[in-house]
Design an enzyme around this catalytic site. Structure first.
Site, PDB file in Angstrom:
ATOM      1  N   ALA A 102       0.823  -1.216   0.000  1.00  0.00           N
ATOM      2  CA  ALA A 102       0.000   0.000   0.000  1.00  0.00           C
ATOM      3  C   ALA A 102       0.854   1.262   0.000  1.00  0.00           C
ATOM      4  O   ALA A 102       0.455   2.292   0.546  1.00  0.00           O
ATOM      5  CB  ALA A 102      -0.922  -0.008   1.222  1.00  0.00           C
ATOM      6  N   LYS A 146      -3.638   6.217  -3.322  1.00  0.00           N
ATOM      7  CA  LYS A 146      -4.536   5.406  -4.144  1.00  0.00           C
ATOM      8  C   LYS A 146      -5.393   4.454  -3.319  1.00  0.00           C
ATOM      9  O   LYS A 146      -6.603   4.334  -3.555  1.00  0.00           O
ATOM     10  CB  LYS A 146      -3.733   4.615  -5.176  1.00  0.00           C
ATOM     11  CG  LYS A 146      -4.596   3.731  -6.062  1.00  0.00           C
ATOM     12  CD  LYS A 146      -3.834   3.152  -7.229  1.00  0.00           C
ATOM     13  CE  LYS A 146      -2.775   2.166  -6.800  1.00  0.00           C
ATOM     14  NZ  LYS A 146      -2.223   1.424  -7.959  1.00  0.00           N
ATOM     15  N   LYS A 170     -33.989  18.162  14.099  1.00  0.00           N
ATOM     16  CA  LYS A 170     -32.563  18.070  14.393  1.00  0.00           C
ATOM     17  C   LYS A 170     -32.349  17.957  15.894  1.00  0.00           C
ATOM     18  O   LYS A 170     -32.943  18.702  16.680  1.00  0.00           O
ATOM     19  CB  LYS A 170     -31.822  19.309  13.886  1.00  0.00           C
ATOM     20  CG  LYS A 170     -30.318  19.231  14.083  1.00  0.00           C
ATOM     21  CD  LYS A 170     -29.654  20.567  14.363  1.00  0.00           C
ATOM     22  CE  LYS A 170     -30.204  21.267  15.552  1.00  0.00           C
ATOM     23  NZ  LYS A 170     -29.240  21.907  16.428  1.00  0.00           N
ATOM     24  N   HIS A 226     -46.463  18.906   8.499  1.00  0.00           N
ATOM     25  CA  HIS A 226     -45.982  19.684   7.365  1.00  0.00           C
ATOM     26  C   HIS A 226     -45.390  21.010   7.801  1.00  0.00           C
ATOM     27  O   HIS A 226     -45.791  21.610   8.792  1.00  0.00           O
ATOM     28  CB  HIS A 226     -47.107  19.957   6.344  1.00  0.00           C
ATOM     29  CG  HIS A 226     -48.482  19.887   6.904  1.00  0.00           C
ATOM     30  ND1 HIS A 226     -49.409  18.969   6.495  1.00  0.00           N
ATOM     31  CD2 HIS A 226     -49.076  20.607   7.889  1.00  0.00           C
ATOM     32  CE1 HIS A 226     -50.524  19.127   7.179  1.00  0.00           C
ATOM     33  NE2 HIS A 226     -50.348  20.113   8.029  1.00  0.00           N
TER      34      HIS A 226
END
Length: 460
Positions: free
Chosen positions: A9, A22, A350, A362
C-alpha cells in the site's frame, strides 16, 4: 498451519490524479485498503504487515492497530516492497500471502481457497491467476507442455508468443515465508522497468526445482487492480451489484436495483421494499417490512420495522417501529423518533427526541427539542432554538396541541395537555392543561380598504 500477510500500500497512484493515496479511494463506502484487509482476515493471519509510503500517516490511520507497518521510502518495484517486510517476518515458519492494497474486489473465500490450494499441493509458491479476454497490460503466466508454471513475464518484457497468452497474474501470491525472503536476496533490476520484480522469485524457485503452482480465479472481476478513475468506477459497479444481490438473496426486494446505491456496512432485514434511486450509506440498519420510496437518502441511521420513508433524507438518527417520514422531510443528526411517529412533508428535525404517536405533518422545524407522546404539531410551527451564540431546548409535554404557525422561543416548556393558539409566539412557560394565546387582537376597520391603492375603485 500459520499464515501471514503482506499488503502492498505504498504507491502514490499517479494515474488517479489525486492528492489522496490510491488505496484510500473508496468503493461502496470503504477504502480499497479496508476491503482488501477484510478479505485478508479470512485466512486468519497471525501477523499482517502493511507496506506504506506515500502519505503514510493517512494510510496507517485506516488500519491503526490491526496491522504492523513498514515504510518503503523509494518505490523500486513489488519485489522491493516485499523486502521491506522482512524485518517483521524474517525466519518465521508458515505461509505468507502477498496482496496489493488496490484490489478491492478480491473475496475472502478466494483467498482462503488460494491458501488451501497452496498447502494441499505442497507448493513453495502459488500464484493467483485469472483468464482475461483482453490480457494487455497484465503479466502472463507461462507454462510448460505439462501445464507447470515456469515463469511470469511482464507485458513490457513479453515476446510475441507470450503476449498472446490469456492466463494473467493477478498480483496476489502465497509463499513459503522463509523461502520468499531467501529468494528475494537473489533478484535484480535487470528488466525493462529497472525495478525489483516480485515475479522473478518464481524463476528462482523453478531453477532450484521447487514446486510452483497457480490457482485460477473463477471470477475475473476479483482480479481487478484499480490504477485510475475508470477502474475505480468499474470496481464500484461490480461491488454495487454484489451488495444488492446479497440483500436480494436474503429477502430484500428492489424495484430497480441498477439505480440503488448501498454501502458495504449497511444491514437490511428481510421483507424490506426498496424503490429506485435510494441511497443507503454508513452503518445503517433497515428493519423488516420497511418501505423506502424513490429518492430516499439514509446515512448512519437505524430504521425500525414496518416504517415508511418517502423521498426523504435521514442522517445519524434512530427511528422506532411503524414510523412514517416524508415526502421531502429531513431528519438531521441526533434525531430519535419513537413508535408510530409521523413526520410529514417539508418537516425538518434536528437533535430532538419525539415521543410515540406524535405527528408533525408539514412545514415545521423542530430543533433541540424534547417532544412527548401523542402531540400534534401544527403546520408552520418553528422552535426558535438559536440566539446567534447558543442553542436552547424546547420541551413539549404529552398530548399537547401546538397550533399552526406557532413560534416557540427557547428555552421553553409547554406542559402536558396544553394548547397553543394558532399564530402564537410563545416565550414563557405554558403550564399543563392550559391554553395560551400569544398574538395581537384582530382589529377590523370596515370600508378602509377603499382608501388603498389596490382597491378597484381607485383605478377609475
Amino acid at each position: 498451519m500459520t499464515n501471514y500477510a503482506i499488503i502492498l500500500a505504498a504507491g502514490k497512484g499517479t494515474r488517479m490524479t489525486s492528492d489522496l493515496p490510491k488505496v484510500l479511494h473508496k468503493v461502496s463506502g470503504l477504502t480499497m485498503l479496508e476491503h482488501v484487509f477484510r478479505s485478508v482476515k479470512a485466512i486468519s493471519p497471525e501477523k499482517a504487515v502493511t507496506v506504506i509510503g506515500h502519505k503514510s500517516e493517512k494510510v496507517r490511520a485506516v488500519l491503526a492497530d490491526q496491522s504492523a507497518f513498514v515504510h518503503q521510502t523509494e518505490q523500486l518495484g513489488t519485489g522491493h516492497a516485499v523486502m521491506m517486510a522482512e524485518t517483521q517476518l524474517e525466519g518465521l515458519e508458515g505461509h505468507t500471502l502477498v496482496i496489493a492494497g488496490d484490489t478491492p474486489l478480491i473475496t475472502g473465500e478466494s483467498l482462503k481457497s488460494l491458501i488451501d490450494f497452496h498447502v494441499n499441493h505442497k507448493n513453495v509458491a502459488t500464484i493467483l491467476t485469472a483468464t482475461a479476454q483482453d490480457p494487455f497490460g497484465y503479466g502472463r503466466i507461462v507454462r510448460n507442455k505439462d501445464g507447470e508454471v515456469i515463469k511470469i513475464v511482464e507485458q513490457k518484457d513479453a515476446n510475441e508468443y507470450e503476449q498472446q497468452l490469456k492466463e494473467i497474474n493477478t498480483g496476489t501470491y502465497v509463499f513459503d515465508n522463509k523461502r520468499l525472503f531467501e529468494a528475494l536476496k537473489c533478484i535484480t533490476t535487470n528488466n525493462a522497468q529497472g525495478e525489483y520484480y516480485l515475479t522473478d522469485v518464481v524463476a528462482i524457485f523453478r531453477a532450484n526445482k521447487e514446486k510452483v503452482g497457480a490457482y485460477i480465479l473463477r471470477d475475473f472481476n476479483e482480479s481487478l487492480g484499480v490504477n485510475d478513475r475508470v477502474a475505480l468506477a468499474t470496481a464500484e459497479t461490480v461491488m454495487r451489484q454484489r451488495i444488492t444481490q446479497k440483500h436480494m438473496v436474503n429477502g430484500v426486494t428492489f424495484q430497480n436495483p441498477e439505480t440503488v446505491y448501498i454501502e458495504s456496512d449497511v444491514e437490511i432485514a428481510p421483507d424490506v421494499l426498496i424503490e429506485g434511486n435510494v441511497t443507503l450509506k454508513g452503518r445503517t440498519h433497515i428493519g423488516s417490512g420497511t418501505v423506502l420510496t424513490n429518492g430516499t437518502y439514509i446515512v448512519d441511521s437505524e430504521i425500525g420495522q414496518g416504517s415508511i420513508i418517502t423521498n426523504s433524507m435521514i442522517e445519524s438518527s434512530v427511528l422506532a417501529a411503524g414510523v412514517t417520514v416524508g415526502p421531502y422531510a429531513h431528519l438531521r443528526p441526533g434525531t430519535t423518533l419513537d413508535r408510530e411517529v409521523h413526520i410529514g412533508n417539508f418537516v425538518e428535525v434536528k437533535g430532538s427526541h419525539i415521543g410515540e404517536k406524535t405527528k408533525a405533518g408539514h412545514l415545521t422545524y423542530i430543533g433541540n427539542a424534547q417532544v412527548g407522546s401523542s402531540v400534534n404539531v401544527g403546520a408552520g410551527t418553528i422552535t426558535v432554538n438559536y440566539d446567534g451564540q447558543n442553542k436552547y431546548e424546547t420541551v413539549i409535554g404529552d398530548h399537547a396541541f401546538i397550533g399552526s404557525n406557532s413560534t416557540l422561543i427557547a428555552p421553553l416548556e409547554v406542559g402536558d395537555n396544553a394548547l397553543t393558539a394558532a399564530g402564537s409566539t410563545i416565550s414563557k412557560t405554558v403550564p399543563a392543561d392550559s391554553i395560551v394565546i400569544g398574538r395581537s387582537r384582530q382589529v377590523t376597520k370596515e370600508g378602509y380598504a377603499k382608501r388603498l391603492a389596490h382597491h378597484p375603485s381607485r383605478s377609475k
